[in-house]
Scaffold this motif. Structure first.
Motif, PDB file in Angstrom:
ATOM      1  N   GLN A  87      51.491  63.485  94.194  1.00  0.00           N
ATOM      2  CA  GLN A  87      51.120  62.320  94.396  1.00  0.00           C
ATOM      3  C   GLN A  87      49.740  62.034  94.993  1.00  0.00           C
ATOM      4  OE1 GLN A  87      53.972  59.512  95.741  1.00  0.00           O
ATOM      5  NE2 GLN A  87      52.509  57.896  96.256  1.00  0.00           N
ATOM      6  N   GLU A 171      54.708  62.088  90.467  1.00  0.00           N
ATOM      7  CA  GLU A 171      54.201  60.711  90.436  1.00  0.00           C
ATOM      8  C   GLU A 171      52.713  60.988  90.745  1.00  0.00           C
ATOM      9  OE1 GLU A 171      56.047  57.863  92.531  1.00  0.00           O
ATOM     10  OE2 GLU A 171      57.547  58.945  93.388  1.00  0.00           O
ATOM     11  N   HIS A 172      52.260  61.785  89.724  1.00  0.00           N
ATOM     12  CA  HIS A 172      50.828  62.271  89.954  1.00  0.00           C
ATOM     13  C   HIS A 172      49.444  61.147  89.776  1.00  0.00           C
ATOM     14  CE1 HIS A 172      50.729  62.493  85.740  1.00  0.00           C
ATOM     15  NE2 HIS A 172      49.877  63.280  85.556  1.00  0.00           N
ATOM     16  N   ALA A 174      50.632  57.798  90.903  1.00  0.00           N
ATOM     17  CA  ALA A 174      51.174  56.568  91.640  1.00  0.00           C
ATOM     18  C   ALA A 174      50.021  56.340  92.684  1.00  0.00           C
ATOM     19  CB  ALA A 174      52.288  57.006  92.279  1.00  0.00           C
ATOM     20  N   THR A 203      58.478  59.798  87.841  1.00  0.00           N
ATOM     21  CA  THR A 203      57.576  58.394  87.778  1.00  0.00           C
ATOM     22  C   THR A 203      58.582  57.472  88.462  1.00  0.00           C
ATOM     23  OG1 THR A 203      56.317  57.168  86.365  1.00  0.00           O
ATOM     24  CG2 THR A 203      58.376  58.106  85.506  1.00  0.00           C
TER      25      THR A 203
END
Lengths: 270, 311
Positions: A87, A171-172, A174, A203
């Motif tokens: 993230q 969650e790259h 987010a 996600t």
């Protein structure tokens, strides 16, 4: 094919803080799968990724990739075939080094004493140009000067420079603003599709969990409580997912961010 | 003061500065590149001096240099193993090795705190003989040191642009990223500390041979002096990202530190003040930028007259 067979992991065992993070988890990921993973905070989503990457040794169970048992393989060795994005866009790149130098490490061409050749630079340029962010004109600049979105795009490029067997996306998007998040997500999709990469994506955005990929997992208390694919998945709505969660875990989905995004989406729908 | 005296002062500063600059370059690798503050530097410097002295006195001046570097490398290896494989914190690993090295150094010299090398053949006496009758005869020390520093600078510049060098720099910048590039940060840290301490050993070896004597306390406070020099050097090319420029900056820093020190001695500052001066320089260089950032806040507190008492 990536499989996790009865993987169990307890953090701080024997103390008051003991937490069963993965509870006898078994999962078979088929080649070419694009799996989205949803679940409340602390459900074990990132721990699942850590188990696949080798950040820790599971208490019991095995991790197998393409028939080889990689349970005991160290993290940096697995990284050759497993790419991962976090993230935090700062985590995947070295800020004090230039774009070119970062890419040189990701490319990893040649022996320890080899240097970046003109041929490599041309290749870097080509690949950067494909991101459509103009980074190919800034190859000598330190990565620390890039924006979060640009850094995440670069990390994506680095993680897929040599096509990995498995790509893990934690969650790259987010931490990025909505516009950039969309752009990075589109980029991810095209790279994954183009190279037929097996991909797992955590996600909190229920809509993209359903839109992207061919399979969705729902996690709770270190277990996979719902695994949906094919026709059943194609008719699912966000409301179905939240209902499913309440029904399977016996409680309401308590992930604030997840609720917020699902509310936002249902408002949009109205 | 006459011109001669000024020149002599400059030459001494240059001689000592160049020898010290090798330790500064070692810290450039460990502190600036690898982001490890290697507190074993003092002991390692003395180790290089002890090994260099003992091997030269045994009649092998040429061998003394690689031997000192190898000893330094070993010391760096131990520091690296402690912090990467045995769970000792980075700073503590350096301190522990530094303490242990005192005994090692005494063992190497055969329990002598001082060694006299007045009649020993060293690389410096070789250079003196070689240069006799040439215009450089009086500068034989400078010639040897310049050669050593030039070689080390060239090596660092070449090394840092190899894949291994890049990996070492990345380890200092973001170890996570190194791991995900399928490189083991344990390996890069170990190589980095070995290379760095080899230079520290070389520096100690040349220092002892140049002043024709060894003292067990030769390296005391070296890490602070070298760090001060590195930070002074950073004033020139610190903003630059170019490794060669920053390495040259480190050498200039070592020289300037010696010039300032020599001038201070001229102004009748007692010699024992050197360490205090270097300690103060390190504090100013590191905390200066921090305090500068805090200054507006402190001023506001001061003006509002409330300060910390209000809460």
């Amino acid at each position: 094919m990536l499989t996790l067979d009865h993987v169990r992991k307890t953090f701080n065992p024997g103390t008051a803080d003991a937490k069963l993070a993965l509870d006898d988890l078994t999962l078979a990921v088929n080649d070419g799968d694009f799996i989205s993973i949803i679940g409340a905070n602390g459900a074990g989503k990132s721990t699942l990724f850590n188990a696949i990457c080798g950040s820790f040794l599971p208490d019991t169970g095995t991790v197998t990739l393409d028939g080889a048992d990689i349970t005991m393989t160290p993290e940096h060795t697995r990284a050759k075939v497993i790419g991962r994005l976090f993230q935090d866009p700062m985590r995947g790149t070295a800020p004090d080094m230039s774009i070119e130098e970062n890419l040189a490490l990701a490319a990893g061409n040649g022996g320890w004493l080899s240097r970046v050749r003109a041929r490599d630079k041309l290749e870097f340029r080509d690949r950067l140009a494909q991101l459509g962010m103009g980074l190919e004109e800034r190859m000598k600049q330190p990565v620390g000067l890039l924006s979060g979105g640009q850094r995440q795009a670069l990390t994506l490029l680095m993680a897929t420079y040599h096509v990995p067997k498995v790509l893990l996306l934690d969650e790259h998007t987010a931490a990025l603003d909505p516009g950039t998040a969309e752009k990075v997500l589109a980029m991810t999709r095209s790279i994954v599709e183009e190279n037929h990469i097996t991909c797992l994506m955590i996600t909190h955005n229920m809509q993209s969990a359903l839109d992207l990929g061919n399979r969705t997992l729902m996690m709770d208390h270190g277990r996979i409580i719902y695994d949906v694919t094919g026709e059943e998945r194609s008719t699912l709505t966000i409301a179905d997912l939240t209902d499913k969660f309440r029904q399977l875990s016996g409680k309401a989905l308590d992930n604030d961010r997840m609720l917020l995004t699902s509310e936002r989406h249902s408002e949009k729908g109205r | 003061m006459t011109l001669d005296k000024w020149l002599a002062l400059g030459q001494t500063a240059l001689e000592l500065g160049l020898v010290n600059s090798l330790t500064v370059l070692a810290l450039f690798v460990s502190y600036s590149m690898l982001n490890v503050c290697d507190l074993s530097t003092d002991g390692c410097f003395t180790l290089g001096a002890a090994v260099g002295a003992v091997v030269a006195m045994a009649g092998y001046p040429a061998l003394s240099i690689p031997a000192a570097m190898l000893a330094g490398m070993l010391s760096g290896f131990v520091t690296a193993v402690l912090q990467t494989r045995m769970g000792v914190q980075s700073l503590l690993a350096g301190i522990v090795v530094n303490t242990g090295l005192y005994s090692v150094n005494m063992a190497i010299t055969g329990n002598k705190a001082q060694l006299n090398m007045n009649k020993t053949d060293t690389v410096f006496t070789w250079a003196k003989e070689l240069l006799q009758g040439t215009p450089l005869a009086a500068q034989y020390k400078l010639v040897v040191e310049l050669a050593a520093v030039a070689l080390v600078v060239v090596f660092i510049c070449l090394f840092m642009s190899t894949k291994l060098g890049l990996a070492i720099r990345a380890t200092g910048s973001n170890a996570d990223m190194v791991r995900s590039s399928s490189i083991n940060p344990v390996f890069t840290t170990t190589v980095g500390l070995c290379v760095s301490n080899a230079f520290t050993g070389l520096s100690g070896c040349l220092m002892a041979q140049q002043q024709k004597s060894f003292d067990i306390n030769l390296g005391q406070g070296m890490v602070t002096v070298a760090l001060a020099s590195l930070l002074i050097g950073g004033v020139f090319f610190g903003r630059s990202r170019s490794v060669p420029l920053r390495a040259i900056g480190a050498v200039i820093g070592a020289f300037l530190f010696r010039v300032v020190y020599a001038l201070a001695l001229r102004l009748d500052m007692p010699a024992f003040m050197l360490k205090a001066v270097s300690a103060i320089i390190v504090v100013i260089a590191i905390s200066g930028p921090y305090l500068k950032k805090q200054l507006p806040l402190m001023l506001r507190r001061f003006r509002s007259g409330k300060g910390a008492k209000a809460c």
